[in-house]
Design a protein around this motif. Sequence first.
Motif, PDB file in Angstrom:
ATOM      1  N   PHE A 104       0.832  -1.204   0.000  1.00  0.00           N
ATOM      2  CA  PHE A 104       0.000   0.000   0.000  1.00  0.00           C
ATOM      3  C   PHE A 104       0.869   1.258   0.000  1.00  0.00           C
ATOM      4  CE2 PHE A 104      -2.441   3.274   2.296  1.00  0.00           C
ATOM      5  CZ  PHE A 104      -3.537   3.375   1.453  1.00  0.00           C
ATOM      6  N   GLN A 105       1.948   1.233   0.758  1.00  0.00           N
ATOM      7  CA  GLN A 105       2.868   2.367   0.756  1.00  0.00           C
ATOM      8  C   GLN A 105       3.538   2.535  -0.601  1.00  0.00           C
ATOM      9  OE1 GLN A 105       1.688   3.841   3.710  1.00  0.00           O
ATOM     10  NE2 GLN A 105       3.798   4.571   3.798  1.00  0.00           N
ATOM     11  N   ALA A 106       3.890   1.415  -1.236  1.00  0.00           N
ATOM     12  CA  ALA A 106       4.519   1.490  -2.557  1.00  0.00           C
ATOM     13  C   ALA A 106       3.562   2.033  -3.609  1.00  0.00           C
ATOM     14  CB  ALA A 106       5.023   0.103  -2.966  1.00  0.00           C
ATOM     15  N   GLN A 107       2.276   1.761  -3.451  1.00  0.00           N
ATOM     16  CA  GLN A 107       1.294   2.274  -4.399  1.00  0.00           C
ATOM     17  C   GLN A 107       1.264   3.799  -4.384  1.00  0.00           C
ATOM     18  OE1 GLN A 107      -2.702   1.280  -3.341  1.00  0.00           O
ATOM     19  NE2 GLN A 107      -3.611   2.542  -4.953  1.00  0.00           N
ATOM     20  N   GLN A 108       1.399   4.399  -3.207  1.00  0.00           N
ATOM     21  CA  GLN A 108       1.357   5.853  -3.108  1.00  0.00           C
ATOM     22  C   GLN A 108       2.542   6.508  -3.807  1.00  0.00           C
ATOM     23  OE1 GLN A 108       1.049   6.582   1.117  1.00  0.00           O
ATOM     24  NE2 GLN A 108      -1.170   6.261   1.128  1.00  0.00           N
ATOM     25  N   TYR A 109       3.659   5.785  -3.922  1.00  0.00           N
ATOM     26  CA  TYR A 109       4.851   6.322  -4.566  1.00  0.00           C
ATOM     27  C   TYR A 109       5.092   5.689  -5.943  1.00  0.00           C
ATOM     28  CZ  TYR A 109       5.828   8.188   0.073  1.00  0.00           C
ATOM     29  OH  TYR A 109       5.742   8.859   1.278  1.00  0.00           O
ATOM     30  N   ALA A 110       4.068   4.989  -6.475  1.00  0.00           N
ATOM     31  CA  ALA A 110       4.137   4.373  -7.808  1.00  0.00           C
ATOM     32  C   ALA A 110       5.339   3.446  -7.942  1.00  0.00           C
ATOM     33  CB  ALA A 110       4.165   5.454  -8.887  1.00  0.00           C
ATOM     34  N   GLN A 111       5.643   2.692  -6.903  1.00  0.00           N
ATOM     35  CA  GLN A 111       6.760   1.743  -6.930  1.00  0.00           C
ATOM     36  C   GLN A 111       6.208   0.356  -7.290  1.00  0.00           C
ATOM     37  OE1 GLN A 111       8.090   2.398  -2.868  1.00  0.00           O
ATOM     38  NE2 GLN A 111       9.788   3.673  -3.577  1.00  0.00           N
ATOM     39  N   SER A 112       6.059   0.131  -8.593  1.00  0.00           N
ATOM     40  CA  SER A 112       5.469  -1.137  -9.024  1.00  0.00           C
ATOM     41  C   SER A 112       6.360  -2.330  -8.691  1.00  0.00           C
ATOM     42  CB  SER A 112       5.185  -1.102 -10.530  1.00  0.00           C
ATOM     43  OG  SER A 112       6.402  -0.984 -11.268  1.00  0.00           O
ATOM     44  N   ASP A 113       7.682  -2.103  -8.638  1.00  0.00           N
ATOM     45  CA  ASP A 113       8.574  -3.225  -8.330  1.00  0.00           C
ATOM     46  C   ASP A 113       8.356  -3.720  -6.900  1.00  0.00           C
ATOM     47  OD1 ASP A 113       9.445  -0.800  -7.395  1.00  0.00           O
ATOM     48  OD2 ASP A 113      11.574  -1.183  -7.730  1.00  0.00           O
ATOM     49  N   VAL A 114       8.125  -2.799  -5.952  1.00  0.00           N
ATOM     50  CA  VAL A 114       7.862  -3.212  -4.566  1.00  0.00           C
ATOM     51  C   VAL A 114       6.522  -3.943  -4.482  1.00  0.00           C
ATOM     52  CG1 VAL A 114       7.550  -2.404  -2.204  1.00  0.00           C
ATOM     53  CG2 VAL A 114       9.240  -1.306  -3.680  1.00  0.00           C
ATOM     54  N   ILE A 115       5.538  -3.482  -5.243  1.00  0.00           N
ATOM     55  CA  ILE A 115       4.232  -4.152  -5.251  1.00  0.00           C
ATOM     56  C   ILE A 115       4.376  -5.579  -5.774  1.00  0.00           C
ATOM     57  CG2 ILE A 115       1.906  -4.109  -6.228  1.00  0.00           C
ATOM     58  CD1 ILE A 115       2.106  -1.064  -6.309  1.00  0.00           C
ATOM     59  N   ILE A 116       5.179  -5.742  -6.835  1.00  0.00           N
ATOM     60  CA  ILE A 116       5.386  -7.075  -7.399  1.00  0.00           C
ATOM     61  C   ILE A 116       6.103  -7.971  -6.393  1.00  0.00           C
ATOM     62  CG2 ILE A 116       6.446  -8.376  -9.269  1.00  0.00           C
ATOM     63  CD1 ILE A 116       4.083  -6.740 -10.126  1.00  0.00           C
ATOM     64  N   VAL A 117       7.050  -7.414  -5.659  1.00  0.00           N
ATOM     65  CA  VAL A 117       7.738  -8.209  -4.630  1.00  0.00           C
ATOM     66  C   VAL A 117       6.730  -8.733  -3.608  1.00  0.00           C
ATOM     67  CG1 VAL A 117       9.372  -8.094  -2.708  1.00  0.00           C
ATOM     68  CG2 VAL A 117       9.969  -7.075  -4.901  1.00  0.00           C
TER      69      VAL A 117
END
Length: 290
Positions: free
Chosen positions: A245-258
Amino acid sequence: MTELLTHTPRTAPPVNTADAPAKTPPAAPSGTRRRLGPGRAVPFGRLIGPVLVVAVWWAASATGYLDPRILSGPGTVLSTASDLVAGGRLQDNVLISLQRAGLGLFFGVTTGVLLAVAAGLSRTGEYLLDGPLQIKRAIPSLAMLPLLILWLGIGEQMKVTVIALGVAVNMYINTYASLTGIDSRYVELAEGLDLSRAQFIRKVVVPGSLPGFFVGLRLGVTASWLGLIVVEQVNATSGIGYMMFQAQQYAQSDVIIVGLVAYGIFGYASDAAVRAAERKALSWRRTLAG
Protein backbone atom coordinates in the motif's frame (compact mmCIF):
# COMPACT_ATOMS: atom_id res chain seq x y z
CA MET A 1 -31.45 -96.82 -18.32
CA THR A 2 -28.92 -99.71 -17.85
CA GLU A 3 -28.35 -99.88 -21.55
CA LEU A 4 -27.68 -96.13 -21.68
CA LEU A 5 -25.15 -96.45 -18.90
CA THR A 6 -23.37 -99.53 -20.32
CA HIS A 7 -23.47 -98.44 -23.94
CA THR A 8 -20.04 -97.62 -25.28
CA PRO A 9 -20.11 -94.92 -27.92
CA ARG A 10 -18.33 -95.51 -31.17
CA THR A 11 -14.99 -93.87 -31.41
CA ALA A 12 -14.56 -91.33 -34.14
CA PRO A 13 -12.03 -92.08 -36.87
CA PRO A 14 -8.62 -90.49 -36.37
CA VAL A 15 -8.14 -87.12 -37.95
CA ASN A 16 -5.03 -86.32 -39.93
CA THR A 17 -3.85 -83.16 -38.27
CA ALA A 18 -1.39 -82.50 -41.03
CA ASP A 19 -4.22 -81.93 -43.51
CA ALA A 20 -6.36 -79.85 -41.13
CA PRO A 21 -5.93 -76.09 -41.33
CA ALA A 22 -4.13 -74.62 -38.33
CA LYS A 23 -6.22 -72.39 -36.08
CA THR A 24 -4.75 -68.93 -35.77
CA PRO A 25 -5.17 -67.13 -32.43
CA PRO A 26 -7.26 -63.96 -32.47
CA ALA A 27 -5.27 -60.93 -33.53
CA ALA A 28 -4.16 -58.67 -30.70
CA PRO A 29 -5.56 -55.16 -30.79
CA SER A 30 -3.32 -52.83 -32.70
CA GLY A 31 -1.42 -50.22 -30.70
CA THR A 32 -1.07 -49.94 -26.97
CA ARG A 33 -3.91 -50.14 -24.48
CA ARG A 34 -5.82 -46.91 -24.18
CA ARG A 35 -5.16 -45.11 -20.89
CA LEU A 36 -8.02 -43.05 -19.55
CA GLY A 37 -6.30 -41.65 -16.46
CA PRO A 38 -4.28 -38.43 -16.25
CA GLY A 39 -0.97 -40.26 -16.78
CA ARG A 40 2.10 -40.86 -14.68
CA ALA A 41 3.08 -38.18 -12.19
CA VAL A 42 6.29 -36.25 -12.83
CA PRO A 43 8.43 -35.18 -9.84
CA PHE A 44 8.03 -31.44 -9.22
CA GLY A 45 5.67 -31.29 -12.19
CA ARG A 46 3.51 -28.66 -10.51
CA LEU A 47 6.39 -26.21 -10.82
CA ILE A 48 6.24 -26.30 -14.61
CA GLY A 49 3.32 -23.86 -14.78
CA PRO A 50 4.84 -21.18 -12.51
CA VAL A 51 8.23 -21.49 -14.20
CA LEU A 52 6.57 -21.06 -17.59
CA VAL A 53 4.76 -17.92 -16.40
CA VAL A 54 8.04 -16.43 -15.14
CA ALA A 55 9.77 -17.33 -18.42
CA VAL A 56 7.08 -15.57 -20.47
CA TRP A 57 7.24 -12.57 -18.15
CA TRP A 58 11.02 -12.42 -18.46
CA ALA A 59 10.92 -12.75 -22.26
CA ALA A 60 8.28 -10.03 -22.63
CA SER A 61 10.33 -7.70 -20.43
CA ALA A 62 13.62 -8.42 -22.20
CA THR A 63 12.15 -7.88 -25.68
CA GLY A 64 10.50 -4.59 -24.74
CA TYR A 65 6.90 -5.79 -25.12
CA LEU A 66 6.31 -5.06 -21.44
CA ASP A 67 6.34 -1.44 -20.35
CA PRO A 68 8.36 -1.23 -17.09
CA ARG A 69 6.15 1.66 -15.95
CA ILE A 70 3.19 -0.74 -15.94
CA LEU A 71 4.90 -3.93 -14.81
CA SER A 72 8.52 -4.18 -13.75
CA GLY A 73 10.62 -6.99 -15.18
CA PRO A 74 11.86 -9.97 -13.17
CA GLY A 75 15.39 -8.56 -13.00
CA THR A 76 14.18 -5.31 -11.46
CA VAL A 77 11.97 -7.22 -9.01
CA LEU A 78 14.88 -9.41 -7.92
CA SER A 79 17.08 -6.36 -7.42
CA THR A 80 14.36 -4.62 -5.39
CA ALA A 81 13.81 -7.73 -3.28
CA SER A 82 17.53 -7.91 -2.58
CA ASP A 83 17.56 -4.29 -1.45
CA LEU A 84 14.52 -4.85 0.79
CA VAL A 85 16.16 -7.90 2.37
CA ALA A 86 19.43 -6.06 2.89
CA GLY A 87 17.58 -3.28 4.70
CA GLY A 88 15.58 -5.76 6.79
CA ARG A 89 12.28 -4.34 5.62
CA LEU A 90 11.04 -7.38 3.72
CA GLN A 91 11.71 -10.04 6.35
CA ASP A 92 10.21 -7.91 9.14
CA ASN A 93 6.96 -7.46 7.22
CA VAL A 94 6.93 -11.11 6.14
CA LEU A 95 7.23 -12.35 9.73
CA ILE A 96 4.33 -10.16 10.86
CA SER A 97 2.17 -11.35 7.94
CA LEU A 98 2.99 -14.99 8.66
CA GLN A 99 2.05 -14.51 12.29
CA ARG A 100 -1.33 -13.01 11.37
CA ALA A 101 -2.09 -15.68 8.78
CA GLY A 102 -0.95 -18.47 11.10
CA LEU A 103 -3.10 -17.32 14.02
CA GLY A 104 -6.14 -16.83 11.82
CA LEU A 105 -5.63 -20.26 10.25
CA PHE A 106 -5.25 -21.96 13.63
CA PHE A 107 -8.36 -20.43 15.19
CA GLY A 108 -10.36 -20.87 11.99
CA VAL A 109 -9.47 -24.55 11.54
CA THR A 110 -10.13 -25.35 15.20
CA THR A 111 -13.48 -23.55 15.24
CA GLY A 112 -14.64 -24.95 11.91
CA VAL A 113 -13.80 -28.56 12.79
CA LEU A 114 -15.45 -28.36 16.23
CA LEU A 115 -18.63 -26.89 14.74
CA ALA A 116 -18.66 -29.52 11.97
CA VAL A 117 -18.31 -32.36 14.49
CA ALA A 118 -21.07 -30.91 16.68
CA ALA A 119 -23.43 -30.52 13.72
CA GLY A 120 -22.47 -33.72 11.94
CA LEU A 121 -22.76 -36.14 14.86
CA SER A 122 -25.84 -34.72 16.57
CA ARG A 123 -29.26 -33.76 15.28
CA THR A 124 -29.53 -31.12 17.96
CA GLY A 125 -26.20 -29.62 16.89
CA GLU A 126 -27.26 -29.74 13.25
CA TYR A 127 -30.53 -27.92 13.94
CA LEU A 128 -28.81 -25.26 16.02
CA LEU A 129 -25.61 -24.68 14.03
CA ASP A 130 -26.05 -25.57 10.38
CA GLY A 131 -28.61 -22.87 9.56
CA PRO A 132 -26.63 -19.91 10.94
CA LEU A 133 -23.41 -21.18 9.38
CA GLN A 134 -25.05 -21.61 5.97
CA ILE A 135 -26.26 -18.01 6.27
CA LYS A 136 -22.74 -16.92 7.21
CA ARG A 137 -21.40 -18.71 4.13
CA ALA A 138 -23.57 -16.45 1.97
CA ILE A 139 -22.11 -13.37 3.67
CA PRO A 140 -18.47 -12.75 2.69
CA SER A 141 -16.17 -12.28 5.65
CA LEU A 142 -14.83 -9.10 4.07
CA ALA A 143 -18.38 -7.68 4.01
CA MET A 144 -18.33 -7.86 7.81
CA LEU A 145 -15.15 -5.78 7.97
CA PRO A 146 -16.89 -2.47 8.86
CA LEU A 147 -18.83 -4.14 11.66
CA LEU A 148 -15.74 -5.91 13.01
CA ILE A 149 -13.82 -2.64 12.98
CA LEU A 150 -16.67 -1.08 14.96
CA TRP A 151 -16.58 -3.93 17.50
CA LEU A 152 -12.87 -4.73 17.71
CA GLY A 153 -11.11 -1.63 16.45
CA ILE A 154 -8.32 -1.69 13.89
CA GLY A 155 -5.78 -3.67 15.89
CA GLU A 156 -4.46 -7.19 15.52
CA GLN A 157 -7.56 -8.75 17.06
CA MET A 158 -9.73 -7.52 14.19
CA LYS A 159 -7.26 -8.70 11.55
CA VAL A 160 -6.94 -12.21 13.00
CA THR A 161 -10.73 -12.45 13.42
CA VAL A 162 -11.40 -11.61 9.77
CA ILE A 163 -8.94 -14.27 8.64
CA ALA A 164 -10.33 -16.85 11.09
CA LEU A 165 -13.92 -16.30 9.93
CA GLY A 166 -13.03 -17.03 6.31
CA VAL A 167 -11.11 -20.16 7.28
CA ALA A 168 -13.76 -21.47 9.70
CA VAL A 169 -16.56 -21.38 7.13
CA ASN A 170 -14.53 -23.36 4.59
CA MET A 171 -13.51 -25.90 7.22
CA TYR A 172 -17.07 -26.30 8.47
CA ILE A 173 -18.73 -26.73 5.06
CA ASN A 174 -16.31 -29.38 3.78
CA THR A 175 -15.85 -31.30 7.03
CA TYR A 176 -19.58 -31.31 7.73
CA ALA A 177 -20.35 -32.54 4.20
CA SER A 178 -17.78 -35.31 4.60
CA LEU A 179 -19.17 -36.34 7.99
CA THR A 180 -22.77 -36.50 6.83
CA GLY A 181 -21.66 -38.34 3.68
CA ILE A 182 -20.35 -41.36 5.60
CA ASP A 183 -22.18 -44.52 4.50
CA SER A 184 -24.85 -45.42 7.04
CA ARG A 185 -23.88 -49.08 6.73
CA TYR A 186 -20.66 -48.32 8.58
CA VAL A 187 -22.72 -46.81 11.39
CA GLU A 188 -24.91 -49.92 11.52
CA LEU A 189 -21.80 -52.11 11.53
CA ALA A 190 -20.34 -50.12 14.42
CA GLU A 191 -23.60 -50.51 16.34
CA GLY A 192 -23.61 -54.23 15.61
CA LEU A 193 -20.08 -54.53 16.95
CA ASP A 194 -21.16 -52.59 20.05
CA LEU A 195 -18.44 -49.96 19.62
CA SER A 196 -18.24 -47.19 22.17
CA ARG A 197 -18.68 -43.55 21.16
CA ALA A 198 -14.93 -42.98 21.28
CA GLN A 199 -14.22 -46.10 19.20
CA PHE A 200 -16.88 -45.09 16.69
CA ILE A 201 -15.30 -41.66 16.26
CA ARG A 202 -11.78 -43.08 15.99
CA LYS A 203 -12.52 -45.96 13.60
CA VAL A 204 -15.40 -44.61 11.51
CA VAL A 205 -15.80 -40.86 11.81
CA VAL A 206 -12.18 -39.78 11.55
CA PRO A 207 -11.24 -41.91 8.48
CA GLY A 208 -14.52 -41.03 6.78
CA SER A 209 -14.18 -37.29 7.31
CA LEU A 210 -10.48 -36.90 6.47
CA PRO A 211 -10.97 -36.33 2.69
CA GLY A 212 -13.40 -33.48 3.32
CA PHE A 213 -11.20 -32.12 6.09
CA PHE A 214 -8.22 -31.80 3.77
CA VAL A 215 -10.33 -30.16 1.05
CA GLY A 216 -11.51 -27.63 3.62
CA LEU A 217 -7.96 -27.14 4.87
CA ARG A 218 -6.68 -26.32 1.39
CA LEU A 219 -9.50 -23.84 0.87
CA GLY A 220 -8.92 -22.48 4.37
CA VAL A 221 -5.24 -21.85 3.67
CA THR A 222 -6.19 -19.92 0.54
CA ALA A 223 -8.83 -17.98 2.50
CA SER A 224 -6.24 -17.03 5.12
CA TRP A 225 -4.01 -15.42 2.50
CA LEU A 226 -6.92 -13.65 0.82
CA GLY A 227 -8.09 -12.23 4.12
CA LEU A 228 -4.55 -11.22 5.02
CA ILE A 229 -4.16 -9.17 1.84
CA VAL A 230 -7.26 -7.14 2.69
CA VAL A 231 -6.78 -6.59 6.42
CA GLU A 232 -3.18 -5.48 5.97
CA GLN A 233 -4.34 -2.57 3.85
CA VAL A 234 -6.80 -1.30 6.49
CA ASN A 235 -4.95 1.11 8.75
CA ALA A 236 -2.05 -1.32 9.18
CA THR A 237 1.44 -0.21 10.10
CA SER A 238 3.27 -3.41 9.17
CA GLY A 239 2.99 -6.49 6.99
CA ILE A 240 3.35 -7.26 3.31
CA GLY A 241 0.03 -5.60 2.46
CA TYR A 242 1.07 -2.41 4.24
CA MET A 243 4.36 -2.42 2.33
CA MET A 244 2.46 -2.75 -0.95
CA PHE A 245 0.00 0.00 0.00
CA GLN A 246 2.87 2.37 0.76
CA ALA A 247 4.52 1.49 -2.56
CA GLN A 248 1.29 2.27 -4.40
CA GLN A 249 1.36 5.85 -3.11
CA TYR A 250 4.85 6.32 -4.57
CA ALA A 251 4.14 4.37 -7.81
CA GLN A 252 6.76 1.74 -6.93
CA SER A 253 5.47 -1.14 -9.02
CA ASP A 254 8.57 -3.22 -8.33
CA VAL A 255 7.86 -3.21 -4.57
CA ILE A 256 4.23 -4.15 -5.25
CA ILE A 257 5.39 -7.07 -7.40
CA VAL A 258 7.74 -8.21 -4.63
CA GLY A 259 4.77 -8.32 -2.25
CA LEU A 260 2.64 -10.23 -4.75
CA VAL A 261 5.43 -12.73 -5.35
CA ALA A 262 5.81 -13.21 -1.60
CA TYR A 263 2.07 -13.87 -1.25
CA GLY A 264 2.23 -16.30 -4.18
CA ILE A 265 5.21 -18.21 -2.81
CA PHE A 266 3.68 -18.60 0.64
CA GLY A 267 0.33 -19.63 -0.81
CA TYR A 268 1.90 -22.20 -3.11
CA ALA A 269 4.16 -23.59 -0.40
CA SER A 270 1.35 -23.89 2.14
CA ASP A 271 -0.89 -25.64 -0.39
CA ALA A 272 1.94 -28.04 -1.25
CA ALA A 273 2.43 -28.80 2.46
CA VAL A 274 -1.27 -29.61 2.85
CA ARG A 275 -1.13 -31.84 -0.23
CA ALA A 276 1.85 -33.72 1.20
CA ALA A 277 0.07 -34.22 4.52
CA GLU A 278 -3.04 -35.39 2.68
CA ARG A 279 -1.10 -37.97 0.66
CA LYS A 280 0.51 -39.31 3.81
CA ALA A 281 -2.70 -39.43 5.87
CA LEU A 282 -4.75 -40.93 3.03
CA SER A 283 -2.10 -43.23 1.60
CA TRP A 284 -4.63 -46.11 1.72
CA ARG A 285 -6.67 -44.51 -1.08
CA ARG A 286 -5.98 -45.02 -4.78
CA THR A 287 -7.13 -41.94 -6.66
CA LEU A 288 -6.43 -40.18 -9.95
CA ALA A 289 -4.15 -37.79 -8.10
CA GLY A 290 -1.72 -40.68 -7.52
